[in-house]
Design a protein around this motif. Structure first.
Motif, short mmCIF file in Angstrom:
data_model
loop_
_atom_site.label_atom_id
_atom_site.label_comp_id
_atom_site.label_asym_id
_atom_site.label_seq_id
_atom_site.Cartn_x
_atom_site.Cartn_y
_atom_site.Cartn_z
N PRO A 46 -44.83 -37.13 -46.55
CA PRO A 46 -44.56 -36.71 -45.43
C PRO A 46 -43.10 -36.74 -44.69
N SER A 47 -42.33 -35.85 -43.75
CA SER A 47 -41.11 -36.08 -43.45
C SER A 47 -40.81 -36.62 -42.93
N VAL A 48 -39.50 -37.48 -43.19
CA VAL A 48 -38.84 -38.25 -42.85
C VAL A 48 -38.17 -37.61 -41.04
N SER A 49 -38.58 -39.36 -40.20
CA SER A 49 -38.41 -38.44 -38.50
C SER A 49 -37.13 -39.27 -38.89
N TRP A 50 -35.98 -38.80 -38.11
CA TRP A 50 -34.67 -39.50 -37.68
C TRP A 50 -34.82 -39.31 -36.14
N ALA A 51 -35.60 -39.18 -35.84
CA ALA A 51 -35.86 -39.39 -34.63
C ALA A 51 -35.86 -40.85 -33.13
N LYS A 56 -41.77 -48.36 -25.06
CA LYS A 56 -42.08 -49.75 -24.25
C LYS A 56 -42.38 -49.06 -22.63
N ALA A 57 -42.85 -49.52 -22.01
CA ALA A 57 -43.24 -49.54 -20.34
C ALA A 57 -42.93 -49.37 -19.82
N GLY A 58 -42.79 -47.77 -18.99
CA GLY A 58 -41.69 -48.16 -18.11
C GLY A 58 -39.78 -46.90 -17.98
N TYR A 59 -39.91 -47.43 -19.44
CA TYR A 59 -38.73 -46.23 -19.91
C TYR A 59 -38.30 -45.29 -20.61
N TYR A 60 -37.84 -44.23 -20.18
CA TYR A 60 -37.30 -42.96 -20.61
C TYR A 60 -35.91 -42.37 -21.04
N THR A 61 -36.01 -41.60 -22.13
CA THR A 61 -34.24 -41.62 -21.96
C THR A 61 -34.00 -39.87 -21.63
N THR A 62 -32.23 -38.84 -21.81
CA THR A 62 -32.24 -38.03 -21.33
C THR A 62 -31.30 -37.75 -22.51
N PRO A 63 -31.27 -36.42 -23.26
CA PRO A 63 -32.74 -35.80 -23.14
C PRO A 63 -33.83 -36.08 -23.76
N LEU A 65 -37.89 -38.04 -24.94
CA LEU A 65 -37.63 -37.99 -26.39
C LEU A 65 -38.72 -36.90 -27.13
N GLU A 66 -39.40 -36.27 -26.57
CA GLU A 66 -39.79 -35.12 -27.08
C GLU A 66 -38.69 -34.27 -28.01
N LEU A 68 -35.99 -34.77 -28.54
CA LEU A 68 -34.53 -35.41 -29.64
C LEU A 68 -35.96 -35.48 -30.75
N ASN A 69 -37.23 -35.22 -30.90
CA ASN A 69 -37.83 -35.28 -32.24
C ASN A 69 -37.72 -33.74 -32.85
N GLY A 70 -36.92 -32.98 -32.28
CA GLY A 70 -37.01 -31.90 -32.52
C GLY A 70 -35.72 -31.43 -33.03
N TYR A 71 -34.92 -32.72 -33.20
CA TYR A 71 -33.39 -32.51 -33.30
C TYR A 71 -33.40 -32.74 -35.11
N SER A 72 -32.43 -32.32 -35.97
CA SER A 72 -32.29 -31.95 -37.05
C SER A 72 -31.48 -33.96 -37.45
N ALA A 73 -30.89 -34.34 -38.48
CA ALA A 73 -30.49 -35.36 -38.91
C ALA A 73 -29.09 -35.46 -38.31
N ASN A 74 -28.35 -34.36 -38.23
CA ASN A 74 -27.23 -34.08 -38.19
C ASN A 74 -27.10 -34.12 -36.40
N GLU A 75 -27.77 -33.24 -35.62
CA GLU A 75 -28.00 -32.57 -34.20
C GLU A 75 -27.36 -34.77 -33.67
N LEU A 76 -29.06 -35.55 -34.50
CA LEU A 76 -29.25 -36.71 -33.65
C LEU A 76 -28.11 -37.73 -34.00
N SER A 77 -27.03 -37.40 -34.48
CA SER A 77 -25.73 -38.52 -35.35
C SER A 77 -24.53 -38.05 -33.63
N ASN A 78 -24.82 -36.85 -32.98
CA ASN A 78 -23.59 -36.06 -31.80
C ASN A 78 -25.03 -35.78 -30.77
N VAL A 79 -25.43 -36.97 -29.77
CA VAL A 79 -25.72 -36.30 -29.16
C VAL A 79 -24.95 -36.55 -27.88
#
Length: 216
Positions: A46-51, A56-63, A65-66, A68-79
């Protein structure tokens, strides 16, 4: 500590490299082995996800999560422009790029009424601006919500400058007119007394309290 209240891990990245054989002459045995390997049902790793993780209920992020799940490990290191919000409670917005690779947001971030923490086990506590029913931090119930774990050094992961907005920060019900008038100044002084925190604004009409922090 990493909590800001009172009005006021990392996994090493690895890449799998496919090994290709040199283009030598293929023998009959090699050809037979190739056929057998194609026919055999080799398990696919299986591929490893770094996202980052957040459930937790009521929490959300910007960008989101959906996204961020499409980001590469390199992109996730500089959001850039990352923030986490708990609806009706508040938002932490990081001022610069952050490294989100492999971060467990469920474990690292807590937003409660009048309370914001990142990388904190809530072991140390202080009182709220007006005591028991006012914004608090370090309460016993919060100690149970965050487990102990290593905090990254200042300047790494989420331990970097951020701006915090908390909602619903009001004087206690039944406060005298004099205490209500004095409340904004009290919020400001208590905020600036927090280590690494700087008061930015407070609205008595909306209950929104905004401050900056150098880190957690």
């Amino acid at each position: 500590g990493g909590d800001k209240g009172a009005e006021p891990e990392e996994r090493s990245r690895s890449r799998s490299r496919s090994r290709s054989r040199s283009p030598d002459v293929v023998s009959e045995d090699d050809a037979d082995n190739s056929v057998n390997s194609v026919n055999s049902a080799s398990p696919v790793e299986p591929s490893v996800s770094w996202a980052p993780k957040l459930s937790k209920a009521g929490y959300y992020t910007t960008p989101s999560l959906e996204e961020l799940n499409g980001y590469s490990a390199n992109e996730l290191s500089n959001v850039e422009g990352f923030s986490i919000t708990r609806s009706g409670v508040g938002t932490i917005r990081w001022n610069g790029p952050v490294d989100l690779a492999g971060v467990d947001l469920d474990r690292t971030v807590v937003l409660e009424q009048g309370y914001a923490s990142v990388y904190d086990d809530c072991e140390e506590g202080e009182g709220g601006v007006d005591g028991e029913s006012d914004p608090y931090w370090g309460e016993e119930e919060l100690k149970e919500k965050v487990t102990r774990f290593s905090k990254p050094p200042r300047g790494e992961k989420l331990n970097v400058p951020a701006t915090v907005t908390m909602h619903g920060i009001f004087p206690k019900a039944g406060s005298s007119a004099q205490r209500v008038r004095a409340y904004p100044a009290k919020v400001e002084s208590r905020t600036n007394a927090l280590q690494g925190a700087t008061f930015l604004s407070y609205s008595l009409s909306t209950g929104d309290w905004v401050f900056a922090t150098e880190g957690w």
